[in-house]
Scaffold this active site. Sequence first.
Site, mmCIF file in Angstrom:
data_model
loop_
_atom_site.group_PDB
_atom_site.id
_atom_site.type_symbol
_atom_site.label_atom_id
_atom_site.label_comp_id
_atom_site.label_asym_id
_atom_site.label_seq_id
_atom_site.Cartn_x
_atom_site.Cartn_y
_atom_site.Cartn_z
ATOM 1 N N ASP A 7 44.923 35.156 42.314
ATOM 2 C CA ASP A 7 45.301 33.998 41.494
ATOM 3 C C ASP A 7 44.093 33.404 40.775
ATOM 4 O O ASP A 7 43.093 33.070 41.394
ATOM 5 C CB ASP A 7 45.952 32.927 42.373
ATOM 6 N N ASP A 53 39.950 38.979 44.194
ATOM 7 C CA ASP A 53 40.889 37.899 44.456
ATOM 8 C C ASP A 53 42.035 38.074 43.449
ATOM 9 O O ASP A 53 41.947 38.911 42.543
ATOM 10 C CB ASP A 53 40.181 36.555 44.271
#
Length: 220
Positions: A9, A7
């Site tokens: 953020d 991922d």
Amino acid sequence: MQAVIFDMDGLLIDSEPFWKQAEYDVFTSVGVNVSPNLAGLTAAMTTKEVTEFWYAKQPWEGVSLKAIENRVVERVQYLIETQGKAMSGVHDLLISLQQADIKIGLATNSPKSIIPSVLQRLDIADYFMTYTSAEEVSQGKPAPDVYQLTLAKLNINADQCIAFEDSLGGIKAALAAGIQPIAIPHTDEFNHTKFDLAALKLRSLTEFNQSMGKALLPQK
């Protein structure tokens, strides 16, 4: 373990505060009262979903939803490019995975235009074989689409891959795609039971070693 998908953020870069700042700045500029309680509901949404959320709560006039969405993205991009910092352990882990010839991908709900800004700011672009934004698929996380497309780009099966996530939506997306997720929760959420869904939970990427990843996958 043939591949690892990250991922972005809150996992690679400490950008969550930038999204919150941009959300507040842009939506208040068109008269929206961005209350902390409601803003807490938008963290896992795509930028398009956030824009639609606030418009449904407090519609504004004179500026299109797409224009507002673009303003948020541009504000975040500026903050990333000027202030962005890597989360703990990012560089060391990417180096070790690359040295082990493990394919590295990225799957994010963020707009595609943000991804190069993050990779360049952190000086990690060369480690990633591919990346996928929710803009490229019909549904963002927690749907599995972003992960499924990333697997296809890497030419890897789900049972050959692990994922790193910091959110419940991301964990659900990885699981729905058949990938074993490792949770790296934010410090204040580490003990929350929602992360029990993940195959493994660590305090930071610095705690991970490749034997942990291999142990999560089917033994051939």
